[in-house]
Enzyme design. Structure first.
Site, PDB file in Angstrom:
ATOM      1  N   SER A   1       0.818  -1.217   0.000  1.00 16.46           N
ATOM      2  CA  SER A   1       0.000   0.000   0.000  1.00 16.46           C
ATOM      3  C   SER A   1       0.850   1.265   0.000  1.00 16.46           C
ATOM      4  O   SER A   1       0.648   2.172  -0.810  1.00 16.46           O
ATOM      5  CB  SER A   1      -0.925  -0.009   1.218  1.00 16.46           C
ATOM      6  OG  SER A   1      -1.764  -1.134   1.203  1.00 16.46           O
TER       7      SER A   1
ATOM      8  N   CYS B   1      -1.926  -6.447   2.467  1.00 15.85           N
ATOM      9  CA  CYS B   1      -3.349  -6.113   2.599  1.00 15.85           C
ATOM     10  C   CYS B   1      -4.165  -6.714   1.466  1.00 15.85           C
ATOM     11  O   CYS B   1      -5.204  -7.323   1.694  1.00 15.85           O
ATOM     12  CB  CYS B   1      -3.520  -4.592   2.628  1.00 15.85           C
ATOM     13  SG  CYS B   1      -5.234  -4.071   2.821  1.00 15.85           S
TER      14      CYS B   1
ATOM     15  N   CYS C   1      -5.992  -7.630   4.712  1.00 19.06           N
ATOM     16  CA  CYS C   1      -7.303  -6.992   4.879  1.00 19.06           C
ATOM     17  C   CYS C   1      -8.356  -7.455   3.882  1.00 19.06           C
ATOM     18  O   CYS C   1      -9.485  -7.783   4.265  1.00 19.06           O
ATOM     19  CB  CYS C   1      -7.168  -5.473   4.744  1.00 19.06           C
ATOM     20  SG  CYS C   1      -5.628  -4.771   5.332  1.00 19.06           S
TER      21      CYS C   1
ATOM     22  N   LYS D   1      -9.247 -11.345   3.958  1.00 19.43           N
ATOM     23  CA  LYS D   1      -9.790 -11.597   5.293  1.00 19.43           C
ATOM     24  C   LYS D   1     -11.225 -11.085   5.394  1.00 19.43           C
ATOM     25  O   LYS D   1     -12.109 -11.777   5.921  1.00 19.43           O
ATOM     26  CB  LYS D   1      -8.911 -10.923   6.347  1.00 19.43           C
ATOM     27  CG  LYS D   1      -9.349 -11.126   7.768  1.00 19.43           C
ATOM     28  CD  LYS D   1      -8.436 -10.351   8.704  1.00 19.43           C
ATOM     29  CE  LYS D   1      -8.526  -8.854   8.424  1.00 19.43           C
ATOM     30  NZ  LYS D   1      -7.606  -8.060   9.287  1.00 19.43           N
TER      31      LYS D   1
ATOM     32  N   TYR E   1      -3.405  -3.099  -9.604  1.00 22.15           N
ATOM     33  CA  TYR E   1      -2.256  -2.396  -9.042  1.00 22.15           C
ATOM     34  C   TYR E   1      -1.135  -2.254 -10.061  1.00 22.15           C
ATOM     35  O   TYR E   1      -0.493  -1.201 -10.174  1.00 22.15           O
ATOM     36  CB  TYR E   1      -1.751  -3.127  -7.785  1.00 22.15           C
ATOM     37  CG  TYR E   1      -2.431  -2.675  -6.526  1.00 22.15           C
ATOM     38  CD1 TYR E   1      -1.875  -1.712  -5.709  1.00 22.15           C
ATOM     39  CD2 TYR E   1      -3.667  -3.210  -6.160  1.00 22.15           C
ATOM     40  CE1 TYR E   1      -2.507  -1.289  -4.552  1.00 22.15           C
ATOM     41  CE2 TYR E   1      -4.313  -2.792  -5.003  1.00 22.15           C
ATOM     42  CZ  TYR E   1      -3.730  -1.830  -4.209  1.00 22.15           C
ATOM     43  OH  TYR E   1      -4.366  -1.412  -3.073  1.00 22.15           O
TER      44      TYR E   1
ATOM     45  N   GLY F   1      -3.699 -13.125  20.376  1.00 27.17           N
ATOM     46  CA  GLY F   1      -4.725 -12.313  21.008  1.00 27.17           C
ATOM     47  C   GLY F   1      -4.934 -10.967  20.355  1.00 27.17           C
ATOM     48  O   GLY F   1      -5.551 -10.074  20.952  1.00 27.17           O
TER      49      GLY F   1
ATOM     50  N   TYR G   1      -5.703  -8.572  16.481  1.00 27.76           N
ATOM     51  CA  TYR G   1      -6.697  -8.486  15.406  1.00 27.76           C
ATOM     52  C   TYR G   1      -6.849  -9.817  14.672  1.00 27.76           C
ATOM     53  O   TYR G   1      -7.946 -10.351  14.531  1.00 27.76           O
ATOM     54  CB  TYR G   1      -6.243  -7.470  14.353  1.00 27.76           C
ATOM     55  CG  TYR G   1      -6.316  -6.021  14.664  1.00 27.76           C
ATOM     56  CD1 TYR G   1      -7.208  -5.194  13.971  1.00 27.76           C
ATOM     57  CD2 TYR G   1      -5.463  -5.416  15.576  1.00 27.76           C
ATOM     58  CE1 TYR G   1      -7.252  -3.831  14.194  1.00 27.76           C
ATOM     59  CE2 TYR G   1      -5.503  -4.060  15.820  1.00 27.76           C
ATOM     60  CZ  TYR G   1      -6.404  -3.261  15.125  1.00 27.76           C
ATOM     61  OH  TYR G   1      -6.437  -1.925  15.362  1.00 27.76           O
ATOM     62  N   ILE G   2      -5.723 -10.301  14.133  1.00 28.79           N
ATOM     63  CA  ILE G   2      -5.775 -11.447  13.233  1.00 28.79           C
ATOM     64  C   ILE G   2      -6.317 -12.678  13.938  1.00 28.79           C
ATOM     65  O   ILE G   2      -7.126 -13.434  13.388  1.00 28.79           O
ATOM     66  CB  ILE G   2      -4.376 -11.714  12.638  1.00 28.79           C
ATOM     67  CG1 ILE G   2      -3.920 -10.508  11.795  1.00 28.79           C
ATOM     68  CG2 ILE G   2      -4.369 -12.974  11.782  1.00 28.79           C
ATOM     69  CD1 ILE G   2      -2.490 -10.602  11.300  1.00 28.79           C
TER      70      ILE G   2
ATOM     71  N   GLU H   1     -10.141 -12.379  14.632  1.00 29.02           N
ATOM     72  CA  GLU H   1     -10.873 -12.375  13.366  1.00 29.02           C
ATOM     73  C   GLU H   1     -10.953 -13.778  12.775  1.00 29.02           C
ATOM     74  O   GLU H   1     -12.020 -14.229  12.336  1.00 29.02           O
ATOM     75  CB  GLU H   1     -10.220 -11.399  12.392  1.00 29.02           C
ATOM     76  CG  GLU H   1     -10.445  -9.954  12.783  1.00 29.02           C
ATOM     77  CD  GLU H   1      -9.622  -8.965  11.978  1.00 29.02           C
ATOM     78  OE1 GLU H   1     -10.007  -7.786  11.933  1.00 29.02           O
ATOM     79  OE2 GLU H   1      -8.583  -9.360  11.398  1.00 29.02           O
TER      80      GLU H   1
ATOM     81  N   GLY I   1       1.558 -12.030  15.986  1.00 32.64           N
ATOM     82  CA  GLY I   1       2.207 -10.770  15.645  1.00 32.64           C
ATOM     83  C   GLY I   1       3.012 -10.841  14.358  1.00 32.64           C
ATOM     84  O   GLY I   1       3.220 -11.914  13.781  1.00 32.64           O
TER      85      GLY I   1
ATOM     86  N   ASP J   1       4.579  -0.219   7.895  1.00 30.90           N
ATOM     87  CA  ASP J   1       4.790  -1.159   8.992  1.00 30.90           C
ATOM     88  C   ASP J   1       6.261  -1.371   9.298  1.00 30.90           C
ATOM     89  O   ASP J   1       6.623  -1.698  10.443  1.00 30.90           O
ATOM     90  CB  ASP J   1       4.168  -2.516   8.654  1.00 30.90           C
ATOM     91  CG  ASP J   1       2.653  -2.469   8.582  1.00 30.90           C
ATOM     92  OD1 ASP J   1       2.080  -1.379   8.785  1.00 30.90           O
ATOM     93  OD2 ASP J   1       2.045  -3.518   8.323  1.00 30.90           O
TER      94      ASP J   1
ATOM     95  N   ALA K   1     -10.860  -0.820  13.053  1.00 30.42           N
ATOM     96  CA  ALA K   1     -11.916  -1.819  13.239  1.00 30.42           C
ATOM     97  C   ALA K   1     -11.287  -3.198  13.345  1.00 30.42           C
ATOM     98  O   ALA K   1     -10.247  -3.469  12.749  1.00 30.42           O
ATOM     99  CB  ALA K   1     -12.905  -1.785  12.080  1.00 30.42           C
TER     100      ALA K   1
ATOM    101  N   HIS L   1     -33.464   7.143  12.159  1.00 30.60           N
ATOM    102  CA  HIS L   1     -34.281   6.117  12.814  1.00 30.60           C
ATOM    103  C   HIS L   1     -34.987   5.240  11.792  1.00 30.60           C
ATOM    104  O   HIS L   1     -35.462   5.749  10.772  1.00 30.60           O
ATOM    105  CB  HIS L   1     -35.315   6.799  13.715  1.00 30.60           C
ATOM    106  CG  HIS L   1     -36.122   5.841  14.532  1.00 30.60           C
ATOM    107  ND1 HIS L   1     -35.598   5.172  15.619  1.00 30.60           N
ATOM    108  CD2 HIS L   1     -37.399   5.421  14.386  1.00 30.60           C
ATOM    109  CE1 HIS L   1     -36.529   4.395  16.132  1.00 30.60           C
ATOM    110  NE2 HIS L   1     -37.634   4.529  15.402  1.00 30.60           N
TER     111      HIS L   1
ATOM    112  N   GLU M   1     -27.971   5.537  15.610  1.00 30.54           N
ATOM    113  CA  GLU M   1     -28.595   6.682  16.271  1.00 30.54           C
ATOM    114  C   GLU M   1     -28.354   6.679  17.776  1.00 30.54           C
ATOM    115  O   GLU M   1     -28.478   7.711  18.433  1.00 30.54           O
ATOM    116  CB  GLU M   1     -30.087   6.720  15.981  1.00 30.54           C
ATOM    117  CG  GLU M   1     -30.880   5.608  16.636  1.00 30.54           C
ATOM    118  CD  GLU M   1     -32.372   5.727  16.351  1.00 30.54           C
ATOM    119  OE1 GLU M   1     -32.929   6.828  16.527  1.00 30.54           O
ATOM    120  OE2 GLU M   1     -32.982   4.703  15.966  1.00 30.54           O
TER     121      GLU M   1
END
Length: 452
Positions: free
Chosen positions: A15, A43, A48, A51, A100, A176, A178-179, A182, A263, A304, A342, A437, A442
């Site tokens: 990226s 990614c 990303c 996944k 890409y 423990g 993200y990966i 998920e 990791g 990274d 997220a 709504h 909301e």
């Protein structure tokens, strides 16, 4: 004529590398980028994008089950076909690889397929070819890390998980972050008996504590077996191909697959940086200044590989800031505060700003607003799943300094909330905002009573 073959040589077409290459070329620089494995980076190929596609796939089983409550009678959940998902995903990634490559070519960037190493301060080697460049940019990202222990060679990482020949019936995910959480959700959703092993008492370190405990409780409802304070000591391959996982606590568990998600480390090994005097930290990350320059004048690094937030949008922002620095000579401007993120576990987590713990440690007079509820679709669908929303407010000036959510589409919702927090919105502004709504979102503008 320049004395160099290129004004900029980028090692790594992920990226950050692709964005820097394209922007530098658009500014008139002669740019080359070398990539030996993943066009588009982690990614796009093994991170990303695939996944998230697998998360979508894993959510259908619950959707089929919940449909009965909405009148879709007589429907049975069909068997899951792993090769269909695996192969369709592979085709999509191939398509993205081509996009890409075309983006780089259209920008006038020379794409070189192969492993690049730094031969000198302004020379790069790919295969038998030496290229000279005024600047060299390292954008090689991270690589999954598996600690060495008896049988560690039998574990796989997120690099291999998308191309498995067979779907496992029993899985242990170790980690423990993200990966790990998920993929625990993905495997469980696709029908595997799933175990998550983590060496400490609660996963997702660094996230809001209440978010972590709430997520734990919701994951348990989805038949994900959580093993905290659990340390794998050995993996033993058995005659039938299954794996016997031993723990330091003395227990064993038989599974078909062990996925290590413990990791990632900077992918700097073998690049030739040490011999040039580039300062590397103990974890292999490259030390850089505010303008992403390493200790060697002509060598830069971003993403990274520098040890900052390991998020694709951060690498993109750093690439744009670096090229702007080269164009203007001004210090690169990157604001690392209030970066939203997220976790696509199930249910999803979305978060931006300070956790409650961070706010209190900073001496902020904290006021907490929370909503804990069962989403509308589950009232008829019948699923026992709850949603958590939480605002962290600075009581001295009414500013919202953190927003956290656990629930469906949390990432989509928090992205909008992040704009408000970045703009310095107060709780009064949230209160004055009319909600949409009926939506879950909301709730963020209707929480009136502090909970702490």
């Amino acid at each position: 004529m320049s004395e160099f073959d290129f004004d900029l040589f980028v090692i790594g077409a992920g990226s950050g590398g692709v964005r820097a290459s394209r922007m530098a070329a658009a500014s008139g620089m002669r740019v080359a980028v070398a990539e030996d494995r993943y066009m588009g980076g982690t990614c796009v190929n093994v991170g990303c994008v695939p996944k998230k596609l697998f998360v979508y796939a894993s959510e259908y089983r619950e959707a089929f089950e919940d449909a009965r409550g909405f009148g879709w009678l007589g429907q049975e959940v069909a068997g899951f076909d792993w090769p269909t998902l695996r192969d369709n995903n592979a085709r999509e990634i191939t398509r993205l690889n081509g996009i890409y490559r075309n983006l780089l070519a259209s920008a006038g960037v020379t794409v070189i397929d192969g492993r690049a190493t730094v031969e000198d301060r302004q020379k790069v080697k790919v295969g038998d070819q030496i290229y000279s460049a005024e600047r060299i940019l390292i954008a090689t990202g991270g690589w999954p890390y598996v600690p060495e222990f008896p049988g560690s060679e039998f574990a796989i990482t997120s690099n291999e998980v998308f191309s498995l020949q067979e779907f496992p019936k029993r899985v242990m995910v170790v980690g423990g972050g993200y990966i790990a959480v998920e993929f625990a959700g993905i495997f469980a959703g696709l029908g595997a008996e799933t175990h998550l092993s983590y060496r400490k008492d609660l996963f997702l370190r660094g996230f809001d504590r209440e978010v972590r405990t709430f997520t734990r409780d919701e994951m348990i409802k989805k038949q994900i077996n959580l093993h905290f304070n659990h340390q794998v000591s050995a993996i033993e391959k058995q005659p039938d191909g299954s794996l016997l996982v031993h723990s330091e606590e003395g227990g064993t568990r038989e599974v078909d697959l062990v996925l290590y998600a413990t990791g990632r480390r900077a992918n700097t090994r073998g690049l030739g940086l040490e011999k040039l005097g580039v300062v590397l930290h103990k974890d292999g990350t490259i030390g850089v200044d505010d303008n992403f320059r390493s200790s060697v004048q002509s060598i830069f690094a971003l993403g990274d590989v520098t040890g900052g937030p390991e998020l694709t949008p951060v690498a993109l922002a750093e690439a744009m800031a670096l090229v702007k620095h080269w164009q203007t000579g001004k210090t690169a401007e990157i604001d690392y505060n209030n970066i939203p993120t997220a976790v696509f576990c199930q249910p999803n987590i979305g978060t931006v700003g300070l956790t409650e713990e961070e706010a209190r440690q900073a001496g902020i007079p904290v006021v907490i607003y929370k909503a804990d509820f069962r989403a509308m679709r589950h009232t008829i669908g019948g699923r026992d799943e709850r949603t958590l929303m939480k605002l962290i407010v600075n009581g001295s000036n009414d500013k919202v300094v953190g927003a956290h959510m656990v629930g469906p589409e949390a990432g989509e919702i928090i992205q909008g909330i992040a704009i408000a927090i970045k703009a310095g919105a107060t709780k009064a502004v949230f209160d004055q905002t009319i909600g949409i709504h009926p939506t879950a979102a909301e709730e963020f503008v209707t929480m009136r009573s502090p909970s702490g």
